[in-house]
Design an enzyme around this catalytic site. Sequence first.
Site, mmCIF file in Angstrom:
data_model
loop_
_atom_site.group_PDB
_atom_site.id
_atom_site.type_symbol
_atom_site.label_atom_id
_atom_site.label_comp_id
_atom_site.label_asym_id
_atom_site.label_seq_id
_atom_site.Cartn_x
_atom_site.Cartn_y
_atom_site.Cartn_z
ATOM 1 N N SER A 148 80.370 -73.644 -22.646
ATOM 2 C CA SER A 148 80.752 -74.567 -23.763
ATOM 3 C C SER A 148 81.403 -75.724 -22.945
ATOM 4 C CB SER A 148 81.935 -73.940 -24.542
ATOM 5 O OG SER A 148 82.473 -74.812 -25.276
ATOM 6 N N TYR B 73 90.690 -69.833 -24.997
ATOM 7 C CA TYR B 73 89.188 -69.931 -25.035
ATOM 8 C C TYR B 73 88.743 -70.958 -23.739
ATOM 9 C CZ TYR B 73 84.563 -71.546 -26.661
ATOM 10 O OH TYR B 73 83.134 -71.774 -26.772
#
Length: 313
Positions: free
Chosen positions: A178, A191
């Site tokens: 990501s 995250y």
Amino acid sequence: MELPSVVVLPLLIVVAAGIYYVYNEVLQFMSKSLVRNKVVVITDAVSGVGSECAQLFHKGGARLVLCGTSWDKLESLFDSLTSDADPKETFAPKLVILDFSDMESMEEVVSEVVDCYGCVDVLVCNSSMKLKAPVQSVSLELDRNIMDINYFGPSTLAKGILPTMISRRSGHILLVNSIQGRLAVPFRSSYAASKHAAQAFFDCLRAEVEEYGVSVSTISHTFINATTPEPEAKSPAKPVGGLAAFIASKLTHGVSPSALANEIVRTVNRKRKEVLLAHPIPRVALHLRSLFPPFLFSVLAAGVKDSVMAEQM
């Protein structure tokens, strides 16, 4: 006789478009031939991105090993791939239950994955767990669970498969990461931390295994948007809520599963080491992080105070 200058520009555009079309067609043809007979392992194959990847690699003639946490969903994906497939051109996928939240089972799973064909040519680490919450509300147990799924799982699987690639002096490991592995955003502490860890691990791995002919790639993308965007209704212009709100609105334009899957196949074929799949605003934010970090930090802090920013991110 010389062509009028008014005609030259449109003619150049048409020629450039034709060359670009032929170039893409050649790449698409090559992509099918390059993955044919290759053993491709895809984690979280039942997700939107995973299933799109499975479709592309399967059509290209790859020997798939599809991993997921649900046997029913894996069987459903198996049926969708094989129902209309030509058995002379494609291979029936093999299915493996893989749950990164159960790290104690990883040794057994790695053995099962390798035993499917005796080797692995391409490993696509696609699994991910997302979380949006303030730092103080995230428990240590949840922190660890996210790290298992986003970092320890992919890294352990890569370590387990790596010896077979090194012994054959060929192979490709691809991490679908990501953009938050390179740029931290408020309310994504756990995250972003797990994605930063994964990015660092695979960056190190790339340098260490290059001498053995093993390629390592990372794809950093913005959030995956599986919904079809609705047409914007005409309405009176609304006042802009500051720079933070503007950035937040741009970050809501995600990447579709099909676009990401196509990029994964292209990255495997071209052996690109790093790919950034993002719109201009996140790209600019990455440059600001490197060149003018105080400015970016101020914008992000302002965004936390802005209700629009807090909701949209």
